[in-house]
Write a protein that holds these residues in place. Structure first.
Motif, PDB file in Angstrom:
ATOM      1  N   SER A 136      34.551 -75.383  44.995  1.00  0.00           N
ATOM      2  CA  SER A 136      35.650 -76.271  44.636  1.00  0.00           C
ATOM      3  C   SER A 136      36.963 -75.524  44.840  1.00  0.00           C
ATOM      4  N   SER A 137      38.043 -76.283  45.015  1.00  0.00           N
ATOM      5  CA  SER A 137      39.349 -75.703  45.282  1.00  0.00           C
ATOM      6  C   SER A 137      40.079 -75.368  43.989  1.00  0.00           C
TER       7      SER A 137
ATOM      8  N   ARG B  16      41.383 -76.479  50.758  1.00  0.00           N
ATOM      9  CA  ARG B  16      41.286 -75.029  50.863  1.00  0.00           C
ATOM     10  C   ARG B  16      40.655 -74.466  49.597  1.00  0.00           C
ATOM     11  N   MET B  17      40.176 -73.226  49.697  1.00  0.00           N
ATOM     12  CA  MET B  17      39.538 -72.626  48.527  1.00  0.00           C
ATOM     13  C   MET B  17      40.562 -72.328  47.426  1.00  0.00           C
ATOM     14  N   ILE B  18      41.727 -71.811  47.821  1.00  0.00           N
ATOM     15  CA  ILE B  18      42.838 -71.612  46.889  1.00  0.00           C
ATOM     16  C   ILE B  18      44.041 -72.330  47.470  1.00  0.00           C
TER      17      ILE B  18
ATOM     18  N   VAL C 138      43.187 -69.641  52.008  1.00  0.00           N
ATOM     19  CA  VAL C 138      44.208 -69.608  50.957  1.00  0.00           C
ATOM     20  C   VAL C 138      45.463 -70.275  51.495  1.00  0.00           C
ATOM     21  N   TYR C 139      46.069 -71.137  50.684  1.00  0.00           N
ATOM     22  CA  TYR C 139      47.278 -71.863  51.079  1.00  0.00           C
ATOM     23  C   TYR C 139      48.308 -71.727  49.973  1.00  0.00           C
ATOM     24  N   ILE C 140      49.488 -71.182  50.338  1.00  0.00           N
ATOM     25  CA  ILE C 140      50.553 -70.984  49.370  1.00  0.00           C
ATOM     26  C   ILE C 140      51.783 -71.728  49.860  1.00  0.00           C
TER      27      ILE C 140
END
Length: 215
Positions: free
Chosen positions: A38-39, A73-75, A106-108
Motif C-alpha cells: 500500500s502507498s 507510488r510506494m511513498i 518515491v514521489y515528493i
C-alpha cells in the motif's frame, strides 16, 4: 517536537505512526525488512515531519505496489511549508512490476523549501527511483542509487513559486543560479549496473526543473 516510534518496518505500523505525528515530529522506524503493498500517502501528506529509518541496510523496504498507469507510488508525500520535511536512513528496493509510465517508487511534491533526503540507498528496478516536482526546494545528500533499470532521479518544478503547471512559471521567471532556490543534490553516488542497453541513467527531468548537482 516529539519522537513517534513505529512498532516495526511494516507498512501498517509505519502508517499508524505517521498518522499519529504532527508538525515537527520525527517518526522513527526500527531495523527490519518489509514489503509494502500500500502507498504511504495520506498519513504523511500535509505535514512537515521527519521519517527516519535505522540506517542503510537496517531498515529495508521493498516496493510491492500493484500499479495502474504508474499509480500509486510506494511513498507519495505532498509537503507543506513551515518546517523541515525529511526522509532518512532507509534502504528502498524496487519491485517486480513493470511501470511503463515511470512514476517512481518515491514521489515528493508540494511547497516545502526545507526538504531533505539523506543517507538512503535506492535501487530502482522497473520504475524510476525518486521523482520530485511542485515548488519543492531543499537538499538531497549522502544517498546511493544503484540503477538496475530506468533511472535514479526524475526532477520537475512544474508549479514553480506555486504557480501554474508544466514548468511554465519556472521558464518565465528569472534565473536563480547561485541561490538556494533549487533542488540541490550533493555527495550522492550513482552506480549503473548496465543490465540493459537503453533507458538506464542517473538523472532526468523537464518541466522547468531547477537543480544543482555537485560533489
Amino acid at each position: 517536537m516529539a519522537d513517534i516510534n513505529a512498532a516495526s518496518a511494516s507498512y501498517a505500523d509505519v502508517n499508524t505512526a505517521c498518522n499519529a505525528a504532527v508538525n515537527g515530529d520525527r517518526v522513527l522506524v526500527p531495523a527490519g525488512s518489509a514489503t509494502w503493498t500500500s502507498s504511504l500517502d495520506t498519513s504523511i501528506s500535509g505535514k512537515y515531519i521527519q521519517l527516519i529509518g535505522a540506517g542503510v541496510g537496517q531498515t529495508v523496504i521493498t516496493d510491492g505496489i500493484v500499479r495502474t498507469s504508474g499509480f500509486p507510488r510506494m511513498i507519495s508525500w505532498t509537503t507543506i511549508a513551515g518546517g523541515l520535511s525529511r526522509l532518512s536512513g532507509f534502504t528502498i528496493n524496487g519491485g517486480a512490476q513493470v511501470d511503463g509510465f515511470n512514476k517512481g517508487i518515491v514521489y515528493i511534491t508540494g511547497v516545502s523549501h526545507q526538504w531533505r533526503m539523506d543517507h538512503c540507498s535506492i535501487t530502482p528496478t522497473l520504475t524510476s527511483g525518486v521523482q520530485f516536482d511542485g515548488d519543492l526546494r531543499g537538499v538531497i545528500d549522502h544517498n546511493t542509487f544503484t540503477i538496475d533499470q530506468a533511472f535514479g532521479l526524475y526532477v520537475f518544478h512544474n508549479s514553480w513559486e506555486n504557480v501554474g503547471g508544466y514548468g511554465d512559471n519556472s521558464f518565465a521567471s528569472a534565473s536563480t543560479i547561485g541561490t538556494a532556490d533549487a533542488l540541490i543534490f550533493e555527495d550522492n553516488t550513482f552506480t549503473n549496473n548496465q543490465t540493459v542497453t537503453f533507458f538506464q541513467y542517473a538523472v532526468d527531468g523537464w518541466g522547468g526543473g531547477r537543480v544543482v548537482y555537485r560533489y
